[in-house]
Scaffold this motif. Structure first.
Motif, PDB file in Angstrom:
ATOM      1  N   ARG A  31      11.672 -14.363 -21.617  1.00  7.04           N
ATOM      2  CA  ARG A  31      12.598 -14.175 -20.496  1.00  7.04           C
ATOM      3  C   ARG A  31      13.970 -14.784 -20.770  1.00  7.04           C
ATOM      4  O   ARG A  31      14.754 -14.977 -19.840  1.00  7.04           O
ATOM      5  CB  ARG A  31      12.004 -14.798 -19.226  1.00  7.04           C
ATOM      6  CG  ARG A  31      10.736 -14.125 -18.747  1.00  7.04           C
ATOM      7  CD  ARG A  31      10.289 -14.658 -17.389  1.00  7.04           C
ATOM      8  NE  ARG A  31       9.733 -16.013 -17.450  1.00  7.04           N
ATOM      9  CZ  ARG A  31      10.297 -17.074 -16.901  1.00  7.04           C
ATOM     10  NH1 ARG A  31      11.464 -16.984 -16.289  1.00  7.04           N
ATOM     11  NH2 ARG A  31       9.718 -18.258 -16.979  1.00  7.04           N
ATOM     12  N   ARG A  32      14.249 -15.089 -22.026  1.00 13.96           N
ATOM     13  CA  ARG A  32      15.513 -15.760 -22.333  1.00 13.96           C
ATOM     14  C   ARG A  32      16.702 -14.882 -21.972  1.00 13.96           C
ATOM     15  O   ARG A  32      16.639 -13.660 -22.035  1.00 13.96           O
ATOM     16  CB  ARG A  32      15.571 -16.150 -23.810  1.00 13.96           C
ATOM     17  CG  ARG A  32      15.611 -15.006 -24.803  1.00 13.96           C
ATOM     18  CD  ARG A  32      15.443 -15.561 -26.217  1.00 13.96           C
ATOM     19  NE  ARG A  32      15.585 -14.576 -27.273  1.00 13.96           N
ATOM     20  CZ  ARG A  32      14.610 -13.800 -27.711  1.00 13.96           C
ATOM     21  NH1 ARG A  32      13.415 -13.847 -27.143  1.00 13.96           N
ATOM     22  NH2 ARG A  32      14.822 -12.957 -28.706  1.00 13.96           N
ATOM     23  N   ALA A  33      17.775 -15.543 -21.606  1.00 17.85           N
ATOM     24  CA  ALA A  33      18.968 -14.824 -21.185  1.00 17.85           C
ATOM     25  C   ALA A  33      19.556 -14.044 -22.358  1.00 17.85           C
ATOM     26  O   ALA A  33      19.622 -14.552 -23.484  1.00 17.85           O
ATOM     27  CB  ALA A  33      20.002 -15.807 -20.652  1.00 17.85           C
TER      28      ALA A  33
ATOM     29  N   ILE B 247      16.983 -21.863 -21.042  1.00 16.67           N
ATOM     30  CA  ILE B 247      17.721 -20.610 -21.249  1.00 16.67           C
ATOM     31  C   ILE B 247      17.064 -19.431 -20.532  1.00 16.67           C
ATOM     32  O   ILE B 247      17.647 -18.356 -20.441  1.00 16.67           O
ATOM     33  CB  ILE B 247      17.929 -20.288 -22.746  1.00 16.67           C
ATOM     34  CG1 ILE B 247      16.605 -20.004 -23.452  1.00 16.67           C
ATOM     35  CG2 ILE B 247      18.717 -21.385 -23.430  1.00 16.67           C
ATOM     36  CD1 ILE B 247      16.785 -19.327 -24.798  1.00 16.67           C
TER      37      ILE B 247
ATOM     38  N   LEU C 188      24.802 -21.554 -19.591  1.00 14.47           N
ATOM     39  CA  LEU C 188      24.068 -21.146 -20.789  1.00 14.47           C
ATOM     40  C   LEU C 188      24.827 -21.502 -22.063  1.00 14.47           C
ATOM     41  O   LEU C 188      26.050 -21.363 -22.124  1.00 14.47           O
ATOM     42  CB  LEU C 188      23.816 -19.641 -20.765  1.00 14.47           C
ATOM     43  CG  LEU C 188      22.729 -19.145 -19.817  1.00 14.47           C
ATOM     44  CD1 LEU C 188      22.750 -17.634 -19.742  1.00 14.47           C
ATOM     45  CD2 LEU C 188      21.353 -19.651 -20.258  1.00 14.47           C
TER      46      LEU C 188
ATOM     47  N   GLN D 169      16.233 -19.761 -17.314  1.00 11.65           N
ATOM     48  CA  GLN D 169      16.525 -19.869 -15.887  1.00 11.65           C
ATOM     49  C   GLN D 169      17.925 -20.333 -15.551  1.00 11.65           C
ATOM     50  O   GLN D 169      18.353 -20.210 -14.397  1.00 11.65           O
ATOM     51  CB  GLN D 169      15.505 -20.805 -15.218  1.00 11.65           C
ATOM     52  CG  GLN D 169      15.599 -22.266 -15.659  1.00 11.65           C
ATOM     53  CD  GLN D 169      14.418 -23.086 -15.156  1.00 11.65           C
ATOM     54  OE1 GLN D 169      13.269 -22.674 -15.247  1.00 11.65           O
ATOM     55  NE2 GLN D 169      14.694 -24.266 -14.627  1.00 11.65           N
TER      56      GLN D 169
ATOM     57  N   PRO E 213      24.642 -18.118 -15.788  1.00 11.43           N
ATOM     58  CA  PRO E 213      25.570 -17.797 -16.890  1.00 11.43           C
ATOM     59  C   PRO E 213      26.557 -18.913 -17.206  1.00 11.43           C
ATOM     60  O   PRO E 213      26.918 -19.109 -18.369  1.00 11.43           O
ATOM     61  CB  PRO E 213      26.292 -16.548 -16.379  1.00 11.43           C
ATOM     62  CG  PRO E 213      25.346 -15.926 -15.397  1.00 11.43           C
ATOM     63  CD  PRO E 213      24.625 -17.065 -14.749  1.00 11.43           C
TER      64      PRO E 213
END
Length: 297
Positions: A232-234, A132, A140, A134, A137
């Motif tokens: 760094r999670r989306a 999640i 995810l 890297q 969209p």
């Protein structure tokens, strides 16, 4: 002549193995530019897609009891991580969680699937967190569930612990072999009250470990850390954490501290050790099902 009075430990029931072949069948697909082979198991027929990632001492088949309970509400895919089962290993002796996550992206791209929920158990949680951090969209999930997450020993100041854990695990593999690891596995991965069936299932799955794949996974466990990926999670991906209440591998206080650091909801799975999805499949399936709230199931 001396008689051998040792008894064989219980084996998985014939019914369970038939269910594995009929309702959670293995499939294989070539992924990525290099055509690496990946093996995975599928269950369920319709509904939101749940992707299940196993830990360092297991494989896709281990999810059968839990996946069977989810099949009425969701489509379920469990992969054999690279170097496990019939999945091709990653190149290099010391891959990162990001490398495993990239292979997961390639698998889902090859299958033309977007996950709604990803569940990562133990080392699979570290891989899922990297995913999640890297994935684009279009790949995810809406939700990530970290189940008894392995946090890794690659963070600053953990060099000594990383070396110790790597040495212990690799020495045990060298001394005991896969069979020996499997025999002692239930005592470490399950609570003292675990059923004979749960113990047999843990052993059966551990016997299928590939030594080289296991060594790669040990290198990842000891060289990487989950915090960077979660940091760094989306945005937009909801992350929950859970842990077996009797887990001695990733104990509840450490899991709860991870959840607190990142502001994640935290759930204890009662009467369960580390392999909580085997020992308390109904409770874990209920938790995963709650993560599907908002989907038409």
């Amino acid at each position: 002549m001396k008689q051998n009075n040792q008894t064989m430990p219980p084996q998985p029931t014939a019914e369970l193995l038939r269910a594995l072949d009929s309702g959670f069948t293995e499939r294989r697909v070539a992924v990525g530019a290099d055509g690496a082979q990946m093996a995975y198991r599928c269950g369920g027929g319709r509904g939101p897609l749940v992707v299940l990632l196993h830990g360092i001492s297991s494989g896709a088949a281990s999810w059968l009891p839990c996946a069977s309970l989810l099949a009425a509400d969701a489509r379920v895919i469990a992969w054999d991580a690279p170097g496990y089962g019939n999945s091709q290993a990653l190149p290099g002796a010391a891959p990162t969680a990001a490398d495993y996550a990239q292979r997961l992206q390639a698998l889902l791209h090859a299958l033309d699937l977007r996950p709604d929920v990803i569940v990562g158990h133990s080392l699979g949680a570290l891989m899922a967190a990297a995913y999640i951090a890297q994935a684009g969209p279009a790949q995810l999930p809406a939700r990530l569930l970290l189940l008894s997450p392995a946090q890794g020993y690659g963070g600053p100041g953990k060099e000594g612990k990383a070396q110790e854990v790597a040495r212990q695990r690799l020495d045990a593999l060298a001394a005991l072999g896969v069979e020996g690891l499997a025999e002692r596995g239930p005592g470490r991965l399950l609570s003292a009250a675990a059923s004979a069936d749960a113990q047999a299932w843990v052993r059966w799955n551990m016997r299928r470990l590939d030594p080289d794949g296991y060594r790669q996974a040990v290198a990842m466990l000891c060289g990487d850390a989950i915090d960077d990926y979660l940091g760094r999670r989306a945005p937009g991906v909801s992350v929950w954490a859970g842990c077996g209440a009797l887990d001695v591998v990733t104990p509840p206080p450490g899991c709860a501290a991870l959840a607190e650091r990142f502001g994640l909801p935290f759930e204890l799975i009662p009467d369960a050790g580390h392999a909580c999805y085997v020992e308390q499949a109904r409770s874990v399936a209920r938790w995963i099902r709650s993560g599907l709230a908002g989907y038409a199931i």
